[in-house]
Design a protein around this motif. Sequence first.
Motif, short mmCIF file in Angstrom:
data_model
loop_
_atom_site.label_atom_id
_atom_site.label_comp_id
_atom_site.label_asym_id
_atom_site.label_seq_id
_atom_site.Cartn_x
_atom_site.Cartn_y
_atom_site.Cartn_z
N THR A 101 0.83 -1.21 0.00
CA THR A 101 0.00 0.00 0.00
C THR A 101 0.87 1.26 0.00
O THR A 101 0.54 2.25 -0.66
N SER A 102 1.99 1.21 0.72
CA SER A 102 2.90 2.37 0.73
C SER A 102 3.52 2.59 -0.65
O SER A 102 3.65 3.73 -1.11
N THR A 110 0.79 4.08 -2.92
CA THR A 110 0.48 5.47 -2.52
C THR A 110 1.61 6.42 -2.90
O THR A 110 1.36 7.51 -3.43
N GLU A 143 1.36 9.59 -5.45
CA GLU A 143 1.60 10.95 -4.93
C GLU A 143 2.68 11.66 -5.74
O GLU A 143 2.57 12.87 -6.01
#
Length: 424
Positions: free
Chosen positions: A122-123, A126, A130
């Motif tokens: 998930t990091s 993300t 971003e």
Amino acid sequence: MKYLGIITRREYLNKIRNRSFVIMTFVSPLILVIFALVIGFLTNVNNKSKAKDIVIVDESGLYTNTFENTETIQYEYLSNVSLKDAKAEVLAKSKYGLLYIPDKGDQNIAFYSEESPSLSLTSELTNAMERTLFQHNLTKKGIDKKEIDAAKTHISIQMENFTGEKTSELDNVMKITIGGIAGYLIFMFIIIYGNMIMRSVIEEKTNRIVEIIISSVKPFELMLGKILGTSLAGLTQFAIWIVIGGVLLALAPSFFEVNVSAQAVQGAGNVSEINNIVAALYHFPFAETFVVFLLFFIGGYLLYSSLYAMIGAMVDNETDTQQFLMPILLPLILAFYVGMFSVIEEPHGTISVVFSYIPLTSPVVMLMRIPFGVAWWEVLISLVILYLTFFAVIKLASKIYRIGILMYGKKASYREVWKWLKMK
């Protein structure tokens, strides 16, 4: 005290001649190395075996070139497909998950999967989104991202004390690591060898051998001899581990085919980092840390081993020791956690300083503070308090040992022990 040397030598020779002692002394380092290699191998196999296929439905069109395939993640873009049809296709093809990005591109983004994704996955998703969205917003406002990147400046603060000695962030990392390892070693050695003394006392007590020994030896001499003999055995084992560890470290570069020659270092891409590591190793006070480690190891072990010997004399079997062990282990556990959290955050703070003077916690806490620079008088005060406490505790423990070693068939309680202490 004329029999103290004989008892100490007997305990020492019994320990080092024991088959389990010899096996653990020479096999333990090898087991640790094999264990580390196995963990690394299994981790690598686990990462490769869990290659994930992720389907992306990007209705915004902003993230067309955002996601790149890696060894563990394979991305597949779907276009002109509804969310319902995309879900059905992911389930039909047994894909790992579906990343759905609606028209706005920065709101209501969802990830669908059968199982909960890991934090690293998930990091990664993300962060990639971003970065893309940041660049898109800059472009929309007429700002060139390259100019922003060119304007960024990395600042490295050089740390230096008032005597001119320079340090770096890497020095602090090394101090934390070595201090933590030293504190953990003392923590484990006290528990391991303390239990060894306690079992030895219980064994002699249950075999009634101690009745014969005490007929010619004072209980205080017997207890002190057991403690000193086991301490020497522990130091012998630790010294052998240091030699074996040094040999393994020396052979590691050739085993893993690592070139550590001067030409290889000069040809490395990041010479400054290598120089920083070498400088950090050069400036680290290994000799002082090792000497202080021995002093605190011996003092801490003597203090706790006298308590372990006292407990061994109070009970008839190892099961009955639990009620007495917890009050002894609590300060040791507290010292380890204070060292791991308070000392690392603020080595010269009030909590760190206070616990480095308390004799039941100083062997662990002070060892973790030493690498950060502690005045010699602080170390001396802590050592004096530690050894004075040992002499006071061993006098107290010898009174309990003298009575408890000959008590059979009756479970000792704290009230009973208090009566033993008041006996003349």
